[in-house]
Design a protein around this motif. Sequence first.
Motif, PDB file in Angstrom:
ATOM      1  N   UNK A  21      33.955  31.986  44.826  1.00 20.20           N
ATOM      2  CA  UNK A  21      34.793  31.301  43.847  1.00 20.20           C
ATOM      3  C   UNK A  21      34.302  31.566  42.426  1.00 20.20           C
ATOM      4  N   UNK A  22      32.977  31.543  42.245  1.00 19.51           N
ATOM      5  CA  UNK A  22      32.402  31.819  40.925  1.00 19.51           C
ATOM      6  C   UNK A  22      32.689  33.251  40.487  1.00 19.51           C
ATOM      7  N   UNK A  23      32.631  34.181  41.436  1.00 12.98           N
ATOM      8  CA  UNK A  23      32.912  35.586  41.117  1.00 12.98           C
ATOM      9  C   UNK A  23      34.358  35.763  40.703  1.00 12.98           C
ATOM     10  N   UNK A  24      35.281  35.143  41.440  1.00 11.56           N
ATOM     11  CA  UNK A  24      36.698  35.238  41.090  1.00 11.56           C
ATOM     12  C   UNK A  24      36.981  34.574  39.743  1.00 11.56           C
ATOM     13  N   UNK A  25      36.245  33.507  39.443  1.00 10.28           N
ATOM     14  CA  UNK A  25      36.418  32.849  38.151  1.00 10.28           C
ATOM     15  C   UNK A  25      35.937  33.758  37.016  1.00 10.28           C
ATOM     16  N   UNK A  26      34.807  34.418  37.247  1.00 14.90           N
ATOM     17  CA  UNK A  26      34.263  35.318  36.230  1.00 14.90           C
ATOM     18  C   UNK A  26      35.108  36.579  36.069  1.00 14.90           C
ATOM     19  N   UNK A  27      35.659  37.063  37.181  1.00 14.88           N
ATOM     20  CA  UNK A  27      36.427  38.306  37.163  1.00 14.88           C
ATOM     21  C   UNK A  27      37.679  38.138  38.025  1.00 14.88           C
ATOM     22  N   UNK A  28      38.743  37.560  37.472  1.00 14.96           N
ATOM     23  CA  UNK A  28      39.964  37.301  38.246  1.00 14.96           C
ATOM     24  C   UNK A  28      40.555  38.553  38.883  1.00 14.96           C
ATOM     25  N   UNK A  29      40.355  39.715  38.268  1.00 13.60           N
ATOM     26  CA  UNK A  29      40.913  40.949  38.821  1.00 13.60           C
ATOM     27  C   UNK A  29      40.280  41.325  40.155  1.00 13.60           C
TER      28      UNK A  29
END
Length: 309
Positions: A21-29
């Motif tokens: 979730x943190x990764x997707x928040x940092x990099x939505x692409x």
Amino acid sequence: MTLFARYRILLPVLSLAILLAATFYMQPRAMSYFGVNLLFNLAVPIALATIAQMCIIMVNDIDLSLGAFVSLVACVVATFLNDTPLLGLVILLALVLAYAALGAVIHALDLPAIVVTLGMSFVWGGLALFILPSPGGSSPDWLRTLMTVKPPFVPMAVVASVLIAGITHLLFIRSGLGTVLRGVGGNARSVARAGWPVIRLKALAYGCAGLFGVLAGMALVGLTTSADANIALRYTLLSIAGVILGGGEFTGGKVSPVGAVIGALTLTLAASFLSFLRLSPDWQIGAQGAILILVLTARLLFTRRDAQA
């Protein structure tokens, strides 16, 4: 069922979910088929190496030569298996048998596995350098094709990780032989009194580790298309961390194949997440260690709550 027993597998799942979730928040692409494939690109060889380490930890030993062994396998795959497939297969089979023999020797002579495997790391590393003194070689076409398959909906890395988790769960948790192997780690004397030859069981556990180590090296070459004598040295520590992160313990034969694979995925994702944070590579290893410590601290808290219950 105690709280800790329920959360033994839920903790690694939760840590992976939070990090994802943190990764997707940092990099939505990254929230796409292509993005997830990039995030978990090297998850398969790390997951296989983690299962290999789990086989050793399962019998109360630890393997400090795994990274060098996977590197040796990678060198064999990129040279002999590619150029002369039959000879390559014979060498890989010999490496698995050598691992099984190593387990038998360690048990028969009552040697400390940590010392023996540390010494073997130099042997594997020397052989790897002899086979491939400089980076090179090439992945067999069939192996490259297998590792780059693009199944619908979910990337190959995720599909393969699920298959590895499922197969190893059936092999080591559900099967009778897997139960006996874990029993060696729990109480080897009781297993011996029950009539099981412990030396053969130790050899089998090490042989399984060698097999998964070979598969890890093959998967790694299939992804990188070449090899290097030092290509997988970091897998030694990553595999140990993956097993512990996934709920395993160094004693008692307490391991979780599914948790180990999840731990490997978590460590793979952590590297990508830390890159998104633009953290210096010099600090990334320390940050991965901090993630491991946080999860272990949470597990300790649940253990104490169970003891007080």
